[in-house]
Design a protein around this motif. Structure first.
Motif, PDB file in Angstrom:
ATOM      1  N   MET B  54       0.811  -1.220   0.000  1.00 34.15           N
ATOM      2  CA  MET B  54       0.000   0.000   0.000  1.00 34.15           C
ATOM      3  C   MET B  54       0.846   1.272   0.000  1.00 34.15           C
ATOM      4  O   MET B  54       0.335   2.373  -0.152  1.00 34.15           O
ATOM      5  N   LEU B  56       2.687   2.225   2.646  1.00 37.02           N
ATOM      6  CA  LEU B  56       2.623   2.799   3.989  1.00 37.02           C
ATOM      7  C   LEU B  56       3.895   2.573   4.807  1.00 37.02           C
ATOM      8  O   LEU B  56       3.992   3.052   5.933  1.00 37.02           O
ATOM      9  N   ARG B  75       3.112   7.093  -3.483  1.00 36.86           N
ATOM     10  CA  ARG B  75       2.394   7.459  -2.261  1.00 36.86           C
ATOM     11  C   ARG B  75       1.191   6.535  -2.106  1.00 36.86           C
ATOM     12  O   ARG B  75       0.661   6.034  -3.093  1.00 36.86           O
ATOM     13  N   PRO B  76       0.690   6.339  -0.854  1.00 38.87           N
ATOM     14  CA  PRO B  76      -0.454   5.450  -0.657  1.00 38.87           C
ATOM     15  C   PRO B  76      -1.657   5.814  -1.540  1.00 38.87           C
ATOM     16  O   PRO B  76      -2.320   4.929  -2.079  1.00 38.87           O
ATOM     17  N   ASP B  77      -1.930   7.106  -1.702  1.00 41.18           N
ATOM     18  CA  ASP B  77      -3.094   7.466  -2.518  1.00 41.18           C
ATOM     19  C   ASP B  77      -2.858   7.151  -3.989  1.00 41.18           C
ATOM     20  O   ASP B  77      -3.801   6.875  -4.727  1.00 41.18           O
ATOM     21  N   ALA B  80      -3.546   3.477  -4.263  1.00 35.34           N
ATOM     22  CA  ALA B  80      -5.002   3.277  -4.238  1.00 35.34           C
ATOM     23  C   ALA B  80      -5.597   3.584  -5.609  1.00 35.34           C
ATOM     24  O   ALA B  80      -6.500   2.882  -6.075  1.00 35.34           O
ATOM     25  N   LEU B  86      -7.115  -1.301   0.851  1.00 34.00           N
ATOM     26  CA  LEU B  86      -6.745  -1.968   2.098  1.00 34.00           C
ATOM     27  C   LEU B  86      -7.861  -1.845   3.130  1.00 34.00           C
ATOM     28  O   LEU B  86      -8.399  -0.764   3.356  1.00 34.00           O
ATOM     29  N   PRO B  88      -7.762  -2.262   6.865  1.00 35.16           N
ATOM     30  CA  PRO B  88      -6.704  -2.475   7.852  1.00 35.16           C
ATOM     31  C   PRO B  88      -7.155  -3.300   9.045  1.00 35.16           C
ATOM     32  O   PRO B  88      -8.347  -3.394   9.341  1.00 35.16           O
ATOM     33  N   GLU B  90      -6.866  -2.763  12.201  1.00 33.51           N
ATOM     34  CA  GLU B  90      -7.568  -2.029  13.267  1.00 33.51           C
ATOM     35  C   GLU B  90      -8.899  -1.456  12.757  1.00 33.51           C
ATOM     36  O   GLU B  90      -9.563  -0.707  13.454  1.00 33.51           O
ATOM     37  N   ALA B  92     -10.017   0.930  11.420  1.00 32.58           N
ATOM     38  CA  ALA B  92      -9.924   2.364  11.138  1.00 32.58           C
ATOM     39  C   ALA B  92     -11.250   2.975  10.706  1.00 32.58           C
ATOM     40  O   ALA B  92     -11.324   3.686   9.718  1.00 32.58           O
ATOM     41  N   LEU B 105     -16.126   7.857   2.135  1.00 33.89           N
ATOM     42  CA  LEU B 105     -14.822   8.520   2.264  1.00 33.89           C
ATOM     43  C   LEU B 105     -13.861   8.225   1.114  1.00 33.89           C
ATOM     44  O   LEU B 105     -13.289   9.146   0.537  1.00 33.89           O
ATOM     45  N   PRO B 106     -13.640   6.947   0.729  1.00 30.15           N
ATOM     46  CA  PRO B 106     -12.647   6.713  -0.324  1.00 30.15           C
ATOM     47  C   PRO B 106     -13.180   7.166  -1.687  1.00 30.15           C
ATOM     48  O   PRO B 106     -14.307   6.841  -2.040  1.00 30.15           O
ATOM     49  N   PRO B 107     -12.396   7.922  -2.432  1.00 29.13           N
ATOM     50  CA  PRO B 107     -12.857   8.361  -3.742  1.00 29.13           C
ATOM     51  C   PRO B 107     -12.977   7.190  -4.711  1.00 29.13           C
ATOM     52  O   PRO B 107     -12.238   6.206  -4.612  1.00 29.13           O
ATOM     53  N   ARG B 149     -16.654  -0.158   2.661  1.00 31.36           N
ATOM     54  CA  ARG B 149     -16.020   1.083   2.253  1.00 31.36           C
ATOM     55  C   ARG B 149     -15.130   0.914   1.018  1.00 31.36           C
ATOM     56  O   ARG B 149     -15.066   1.796   0.174  1.00 31.36           O
ATOM     57  N   ILE B 150     -14.421  -0.238   0.936  1.00 32.72           N
ATOM     58  CA  ILE B 150     -13.493  -0.401  -0.187  1.00 32.72           C
ATOM     59  C   ILE B 150     -14.136  -1.141  -1.364  1.00 32.72           C
ATOM     60  O   ILE B 150     -13.500  -1.309  -2.406  1.00 32.72           O
TER      61      ILE B 150
END
Lengths: 294, 236
Positions: B54, B56, B75-77, B80, B86, B88, B90, B92, B105-107, B149-150
């Motif tokens: 990713m 990170l 970069r992570p974005d 993506a 991802l 994660p 935890e 998040a 949230l994720p574009p 979300r993903i």
């Protein structure tokens, strides 16, 4: 008419003055709070950005004949563009470092900006006339309320509401709030966090510059007009709670009013009352009135 | 399916946390449309592999190719945007965002993702609680939200880090069914799991991670033939 031996007219006029100072506290602490909440940067250059807003309005008028209304748009845009460059060149290098580095850098930047302006324009205040459309005053029987002062309160309330809406009710605001909690994951979810941080810093600078233009006609425009103000504003941010929008607005207006009342009741402590409140709030609620407890 | 070209190829992957090296030359690949699972004990480096993919990890070397494109150094974005997502460990889920805001949230990066209607029919609980604060959900609901979300973004490779962790057996079963439904839609999944029973219900291929390296690999049929094959790497 008096209450407890205090003239009501005097009290009301000081309350109004307090409300106006509170309006500046609110708009400035709002920008500081948004920047701190998202970037984790304590922006000591905020007072300098405020001063630049006022000074650029003055320059536009003196040099180009551009009046107040175009200037209240143009000047913040110019300051915003400056902040964009400042973030790209300097500020972004601090995100992974301890807060104290951000303090040192932005404090240094503020001194440099203020000294450059002092070098070029001297430290004497420059007058900036109230725009013709806002001259005159409203007769409230017990006192005259100048239209310009009314405008300051209305304009800053509008700025507070617009900022609150942008952060709490838009998708960009949702990304900002999420990045405050966990920026790496927000970036891994596909959001261009570095660009968002640049825009946030510029947005905070625009707020400071608008406050500067609002202040130009009532405070004189001088290189150090932001220096004293920013110290009080930091106390306001601490009282409201670092990173809290609601806290900034309520603490900003509230402390302006408390300051006004103190000026009538016990004038000797009017310049220290905010710091007294700050000390009490820190003792009782170390995260400020509306700070997140985590 | 096994003849398909790899969608993700990892080779010679090394990664560090500060001075300490966490990955020592990891190599594996994930083929289009399959569920590949990284199994191994705590601290073996499974999550670090996902974080490296990713973008990170502060320091990672080697080569990672997704769809032929190199991803290390992005970069992570940017990773993506290539189509890797991802979920994660935890989870998040953001406390200051509502369920709905967390979901949006994720574009979107490409077509072909789940629509909101499809997501809500897969996760009816989320629809009911769309205006609730993200972290007021139960652990299972938060896990579902983190997966949901993903699904929306159109990412083709979904990396799920221990989705069964800390959840009740009935919820784990539900998550397994969900992952099956996602796979049936043609998504490719890279799973990290310690729960071998859960992994066995959905995986096509296994890679065993130990001490920052891949030490064994096997397929679904290998594990079906010898159910104890993976256990020895997990149990102490």
């Amino acid at each position: 008419m008096t209450i407890f031996g205090i003239s009501v007219v005097l009290l009301l006029s000081q309350l109004l003055l307090g409300l106006i100072n509170g309006a500046f506290y609110a708009v400035l602490s709002l920008g500081l709070s948004v920047i701190f909440g998202t970037l984790g940067i304590i922006n000591f250059a905020h007072g300098a950005l405020f001063m630049m807003g006022a000074f650029i309005a003055w320059m536009l008028l003196e040099w180009l004949g551009i009046g107040y209304w175009p200037a209240i748009v143009l000047s913040p845009l110019i300051v915003g563009a400056f902040a964009l460059v400042l973030e790209q060149v300097l500020i972004r290098r601090l995100y992974k470092l301890d807060h104290v580095y951000a303090f040192l850098l932005t404090f240094g930047v503020a001194m440099m900006i203020e000294s450059l302006f002092q070098n070029a324009f001297g430290s004497a205040g420059k007058p900036y006339a109230v725009p013709p459309s806002l001259r005159g005053a409203l007769d409230l029987d017990f006192m005259f309320l100048p239209y310009y002062r009314l405008w300051i309160v209305v304009a800053s309330l509008v700025l507070c509401v617009v900022t609150w809406f942008a952060i709490e009710r838009t998708s960009l605001g949702a990304k900002l709030r999420a990045a405050t909690e966990n920026a790496p994951i927000v970036q891994a979810l596909g959001v261009n966090v570095p660009r968002m941080m640049t825009l946030t810093y510029a947005g905070g600078a625009v707020l400071a510059a608008i406050a500067g233009v609002l202040a130009a006609p009532i405070y004189s425009v001088s290189p150090h007009m932001g220096t004293d103000l920013v110290i009080v504003v930091f106390a306001v941010v601490v009282i409201g709670g670092m990173g809290s929008i609601k806290g900034s607005v309520i603490a900003g207006f509230g402390l302006g009013i408390i300051e006004g009342i103190t000026r009538v009741v016990y004038p000797e402590s009017s310049s220290t009352v905010i710091f007294l409140v700050m000390a009490i709030v820190l003792l009782v609620r170390p995260r400020g009135l509306f700070g997140r407890t985590s | 399916m096994s003849s398909a070209a790899p969608l993700l190829t990892v080779s010679g992957l090394k990664a560090w946390y500060g001075e300490s090296q966490a990955l020592h030359g990891v190599a594996f690949d994930v083929r289009e449309g399959e569920v590949a699972t990284l199994v191994g004990r705590n601290g073996a480096g499974k999550t670090t592999i996902l974080k490296s993919i990713m973008g990170l990890m502060p320091r990672a070397t080697g080569e990672i190719r997704f769809n032929q494109k190199k991803t290390l150094g992005l970069r992570p974005d940017e990773v993506a945007a290539l189509g890797i997502a991802l979920c994660p460990e935890e989870r998040a889920i953001f406390a200051s965002l509502s369920v709905w805001e967390n979901l949006l949230l994720p574009p979107t990066i490409a077509g072909g993702g789940f629509t909101i209607d499809e997501i809500f029919s897969l996760f009816p609980n989320l629809k009911e609680r769309r205006d609730a604060g993200g972290t007021t959900l139960s652990g299972g609901e938060q896990q579902m939200l983190a997966i949901a979300r993903i699904l929306r973004t159109g990412a083709r490779l979904l990396m799920l880090d221990e989705p069964s962790e800390g959840l009740a057996p009935v919820v784990v079963k539900q998550i397994a069914q969900t992952i099956g439904a996602i796979k049936a839609r043609g998504f490719t999944i890279l799973l990290v799991e310690q729960n071998v029973n859960f992994a066995r219900s959905i995986s096509d291929r296994y890679y065993v991670v130990e001490m920052g390296s891949i030490i064994d690999q096997c397929t679904r049929s290998d594990v079906e033939a010898d159910p104890a094959r993976l256990e020895k790497y997990i149990t102490v």
